[in-house]
Design an enzyme around this catalytic site. Sequence first.
Site, PDB file in Angstrom:
ATOM      1  N   LYS A 123       1.030   4.175  -5.375  1.00  0.00           N
ATOM      2  CA  LYS A 123       1.834   2.963  -5.343  1.00  0.00           C
ATOM      3  C   LYS A 123       2.978   3.001  -6.357  1.00  0.00           C
ATOM      4  CE  LYS A 123      -2.138   0.332  -3.693  1.00  0.00           C
ATOM      5  NZ  LYS A 123      -3.019  -0.832  -3.858  1.00  0.00           N
TER       6      LYS A 123
ATOM      7  N   ARG B  42      -3.127  10.623 -14.392  1.00  0.00           N
ATOM      8  CA  ARG B  42      -4.092   9.518 -14.354  1.00  0.00           C
ATOM      9  C   ARG B  42      -4.262   8.949 -12.946  1.00  0.00           C
ATOM     10  NH1 ARG B  42      -1.765   4.419 -14.312  1.00  0.00           N
ATOM     11  NH2 ARG B  42       0.378   4.220 -15.036  1.00  0.00           N
TER      12      ARG B  42
ATOM     13  N   ASN C 135      -6.282  -2.620   0.023  1.00  0.00           N
ATOM     14  CA  ASN C 135      -7.370  -3.383   0.623  1.00  0.00           C
ATOM     15  C   ASN C 135      -7.472  -3.176   2.138  1.00  0.00           C
ATOM     16  OD1 ASN C 135      -9.561  -4.999   0.185  1.00  0.00           O
ATOM     17  ND2 ASN C 135      -8.433  -6.928   0.245  1.00  0.00           N
TER      18      ASN C 135
ATOM     19  N   ARG D  16     -11.440  -8.595  -5.124  1.00  0.00           N
ATOM     20  CA  ARG D  16     -10.691  -8.462  -3.879  1.00  0.00           C
ATOM     21  C   ARG D  16     -11.608  -8.768  -2.699  1.00  0.00           C
ATOM     22  NH1 ARG D  16      -6.060  -5.426  -4.198  1.00  0.00           N
ATOM     23  NH2 ARG D  16      -5.599  -6.433  -2.210  1.00  0.00           N
TER      24      ARG D  16
ATOM     25  N   GLU E  40       0.848  -1.193   0.000  1.00  0.00           N
ATOM     26  CA  GLU E  40       0.000   0.000   0.000  1.00  0.00           C
ATOM     27  C   GLU E  40       0.885   1.245   0.000  1.00  0.00           C
ATOM     28  OE1 GLU E  40      -3.649  -0.091   1.989  1.00  0.00           O
ATOM     29  OE2 GLU E  40      -3.769  -2.278   2.046  1.00  0.00           O
TER      30      GLU E  40
END
Length: 271
Positions: free
Chosen positions: A52, A121, A162, A258, A3
């Site tokens: 990330k 983006r 997540n 996920r 993460e």
Amino acid sequence: MPEGHTLHRLAAEHQRVFGGRPVGAGSPQGRFAAGAAEIDGRVLVAADAHGKHLLLEFDDDRVLHVHLGIYGTWRFGEPPVPEPQGAVRLRLTGAGGYADLRGPNACELLEPGGVKLLRDRLGPDPLRADADPDRAWARISRSRTSIAALLMDQSVIAGPGNIYRAEVLFRQGIDPMLPGRALSRERWSAVWADLVVLMAEGVRSGRIDTVRPEHTPEAMGRPPRVDDHGGEVYVYRRAGSPCLVCGTAVAAAELAARNLFWCPGCQPPAG
């Protein structure tokens, strides 16, 4: 997949080991040989992260862009530099030590224009001083997609994965299936502010801890969590276990490929 706090820690470590000095670069594996040759001997001007993505800027204005993906890792070491072991995509060396990159999803050199396209983006990163949460809100407030899915969309908000997704929704008492457009601006502001604090703590400690002081193992007299991700959490990977707050069994479901975790008692459906 790491993460966002992990990438900011990696940026700081690259800056510490190599920043402001010429960096040796090679590709023992051979898959990045041409790119490594182009930055070999260049000075590392700045190490940065956005979500990330790790961005290492050299003195010719080019940037090494690395996205670790699921399997990528960086390993740092001190001199003397050993012989490379395994499939090392990129090795960086300097007076302060070395860093080996293995198995990244992306490892490429970008010109300034390419860096801009990448940043454009990506959504705002809660760990960046230049982040604008209104950009994320503009997307969320118009979307029929669940807030749980939106928080995993790196074009909406960059960095949370997540664990942070599940934990911040629990901490704010938000039903993960709530459509983005049904979320109030006030609650979005609370989510963003919480992510800023939680992820900054992740950068500091190197692990994800999300429980409040009254719910720590010491405060509750319970055993510490044992999990390869480390850290104390409310719902992540706790399916079927009692909620630390209300005692309801933590629920789990698959959402957008996920696993999603939440407490039906603390995060009831709206209305």
